[in-house]
Design an enzyme around this catalytic site. Structure first.
Site, PDB file in Angstrom:
ATOM      1  N   TYR A 132       0.824  -1.224   0.000  1.00 57.80           N
ATOM      2  CA  TYR A 132       0.000   0.000   0.000  1.00 57.80           C
ATOM      3  C   TYR A 132       0.854   1.270   0.000  1.00 57.80           C
ATOM      4  CZ  TYR A 132      -0.185  -0.486   5.251  1.00 57.80           C
ATOM      5  OH  TYR A 132       0.077  -0.630   6.578  1.00 57.80           O
ATOM      6  N   GLU A 133       0.162   2.392  -0.161  1.00 57.63           N
ATOM      7  CA  GLU A 133       0.803   3.714  -0.346  1.00 57.63           C
ATOM      8  C   GLU A 133       1.698   3.750  -1.580  1.00 57.63           C
ATOM      9  OE1 GLU A 133       0.118   6.511   0.595  1.00 57.63           O
ATOM     10  OE2 GLU A 133      -1.302   5.791   2.081  1.00 57.63           O
ATOM     11  N   GLY A 134       1.276   3.071  -2.628  1.00 59.08           N
ATOM     12  CA  GLY A 134       2.107   2.953  -3.822  1.00 59.08           C
ATOM     13  C   GLY A 134       3.011   1.761  -3.624  1.00 59.08           C
TER      14      GLY A 134
END
Ligand SMILES: Cc1cc2nc3c(=O)[nH]c(=O)nc-3n(C[C@H](O)[C@H](O)[C@H](O)COP(=O)(O)OP(=O)(O)OC[C@H]3O[C@@H](n4cnc5c(N)ncnc54)[C@H](O)[C@@H]3O)c2cc1C
Length: 591
Positions: free
Chosen positions: A438-440
């Site tokens: 997550y978060e890229g």
């Protein structure tokens, strides 16, 4: 298994692996001293160890049951959250005019590591609220700030970050959620979001959603996305939560790890559209969201550090207790604690050294953020901002990969018991896994580093950083201390590999973009093992100078340089020579 915040290591990394002391000496945070900083960390460590950590296992077992649109968190979670926010921890580095304590991001970074080491599922919620605070503070109207900011800063209300839709993950530009102008200055939001962390929960009386959506006349792709603030409960004239807005959680996902963190499918617009308020300009939502994401990316990197630290502490304790076999020369009647076996020792050293390298990289990134906000002159602020931009993808991806690798080694040190849930080692491994995604994803971080960050100021930003690494190498070589073994040589080679590979990528970005993309992830790793090794060596030199715990810091810096920085030259080959093989290998994937 208990968690003891590694206060000595954290304090030493801040003092000697970053420039925080000179930031404080320059008065950028008033009369705040390093002693004050360490006092704050000690209190956070106590809270993390005594209040949050004991809930980590129960929350893993309890999960987040979902019924009639409501999520229940594990017994004790709500009380712990209330005590945590009443302690002022949510607003630690938030602006004082909105109820925050305006302490350095670096201090908040160390605390973020501790909350997440104690329990990643607990730490994840506030991490997103803090990111939401940044976006609202930087881009929100005065009216929105007055209505929402203080409640978010105090943690009375939490924030969510809502980008992802079934067809729009890494490719945010394909999102379809819609926003219609309502004619009264507000908007009506319709659509579905998936994987929304803490989208619904029972910790606070309101939840403030930060939602990306597209106006009917918006241009396609990321240039047509706007950011909206959508409260779960609309506010009454006195500012308290009133009528329920048209947004709800439809389901909660069943996941590999972080079971205590509710991951929700969110539906907007069952009754004609949720009332939303624009943040920033129409169609400029990605710009606002990047404020939020950059903050969150560093914090996710710190989750990697935290979980690695927790796994290391647990593995060390187990290895000191568990007896198997004999070490060389031991009488046949005795058996040795497994920590005595060189292979186990190697695993434990790998865990500790990698954790500390990731920690200092994250802290250095946080200090760059502080300098970017507070430095006296414009040029210094710009340079620090550029430094933070360069290091953020490395802090995120390198640290979270290390989180997974270290947690995996933690399972290995436990042998079969590591695979059995009772020990808790397996939970760290399961929890750690999401942070690379997550978060890229970490792949996207590598691409960000290579295609957006290396070209900053025509390569001058990365070159300034490389020059600093070279100065550390020179200082290591100048000591001639035999205890450092091959540290200087290995770091010199690593930084030379990083320099050559950086220049090669910069030269190929325009001419053969695919080659640069193919090398992005190994390049990010190369960056991490070279820079992490140098920053650990810098701490070892400080320890030598001060005669403070020098033997252990030298041993760790040496181990990292000789075992991890040494991988830099192989990674250089992977990037520079391996790219064409990747591009040409389609045949291997056809069957
Ligand atoms: C527990 C959990 C919590 C989450 N919380 C939130 C949240 O609060 N808010 C929110 O908005 N989202 C959240 N997410 C979503 C998360 O951010 C996405 O899962 C993530 O960004 C990846 O998107 P995806 O799952 O669609 O994977 P995809 O984008 O389909 O990627 C699949 C693979 O392809 C690679 N890939 C994709 N595009 C490219 C490319 N252009 N070049 C190279 N490689 C590429 C990726 O690196 C990855 O390895 C959460 C997810 C989970 C599982």
């Amino acid at each position: 298994m208990a968690y003891h915040a590694p206060l000595a290591d954290m304090g030493f990394a801040l003092r000697h692996g970053t420039v925080l002391p000179s930031v404080l000496e320059a008065g950028l945070f008033g009369d705040l001293s390093m002693d004050d900083v360490e006092a704050v960390l000690a209190e956070a460590g106590r809270f993390a160890g005594e209040v949050i950590a004991p809930l980590n296992r129960p929350a893993d077992r309890f999960g987040t049951p979902f019924a009639d649109g409501a999520v229940t968190t594990v017994p004790g979670w709500k009380e712990a959250y209330r005590a945590w926010r009443e302690g002022g921890w949510n607003g630690l580095s938030a602006p004082s005019e909105w109820g925050g304590q305006a302490l350095p991001h670096a201090v908040n970074a160390a605390c973020t590591e501790m909350w997440n080491a104690a329990s990643m599922a607990f730490g994840l919620g506030p991490l997103l609220t803090m990111a939401a605070i940044d976006a609202l503070y930087a881009h929100g109207s005065e009216t929105l700030k007055r209505a929402y900011l203080e409640k978010l800063v105090t943690g009375e209300w939490t924030g969510t970050m809502q980008l992802t839709e079934p067809q729009a993950g890494s490719d945010v530009g394909t999102l379809r959620s819609r926003a219609e102008r309502a004619g009264d200055g507000s908007y009506r939001i319709t659509g579905q979001k998936i994987f929304i962390t803490y989208g619904e929960h029972d910790l606070t009386e309101n939840i403030i959603h930060f939602v990306l959506a597209r106006l009917p006349d918006a241009p396609p792709g990321t240039r047509g996305i706007s950011l909206f603030l959508v409260p779960k409960f609309l506010l009454k004239p006195d500012g308290s939560p009133g009528e329920r807005n048209d947004v709800r959680a439809q389901a909660v996902e069943h996941k590999l790890g972080i079971h205590g963190s509710p991951t929700c499918v969110m539906v907007f617009g069952d009754r004609g559209g949720a009332k939303g308020f624009l943040i920033g300009e129409e169609n400029a939502g990605m710009h606002c969201m990047f404020t939020m994401m950059n903050r969150a990316r560093l914090a996710v990197g710190l989750q990697g550090v935290g979980i690695a630290e927790r796994a290391t502490q647990q593995a060390l304790a187990y290895a000191r207790e568990r007896k198997q076999g004999r070490t060389v020369g031991m009488p046949a009647t005795q058996s040795a604690a497994i920590i005595g076996h060189p292979d186990v020792k190697r695993m434990l050293l790998s865990m500790r050294a990698q954790t500390q390298a990731a920690r200092v990289l994250c802290y250095a990134t946080a200090v760059a953020l502080d300098r970017a906000e507070r430095s006296a002159d414009e040029a210094a602020r710009w340079a620090a901002h550029a430094r933070a931009s360069l290091l953020t993808p490395v802090a995120k991806a390198f640290s979270t990969d290390i989180g997974v690798e270290v947690a995996s080694l933690g399972v290995q040190v436990h042998g079969g018991m590591g695979f059995i849930e009772e020990t808790g080692a397996a939970q760290h491994y399961r929890d750690a896994r999401i942070a690379s995604i997550y978060e890229g994803t970490n792949g996207i971080q590598g691409i960000d580093l290579v295609t957006r960050k290396l070209p900053l100021n025509d390569g001058a930003v990365v070159e300034t950083f490389l020059a600093e690494l070279r100065r550390i190498v020179e200082a290591v070589n100048a000591t001639n201390d035999p205890a450092l073994g091959w540290t200087g040589v290995r770091l010199e080679d690593a930084v030379a590999s990083l320099t050559r590979t950086t220049n090669w990528l910069l030269a190929h970005l325009d001419t053969d973009h695919n080659l640069a993309l193919a090398g992005a992830s190994p390049y990010l790793r190369l960056f991490g093992v070279a820079a992490g090794g140098c920053l650990l060596a810098q701490q070892a030199l400080a320890a030598l100078r001060l005669n403070a715990d020098a033997a252990s810091r030298i041993a760790l810096a040496r181990f990292f340089a000789e075992n991890f920085s040494v991988q830099a030259s192989a990674l250089e080959h992977t990037v520079v020579e391996g790219g064409p093989g990747v591009i040409a290998a389609d045949a291997a994937l056809t069957a």
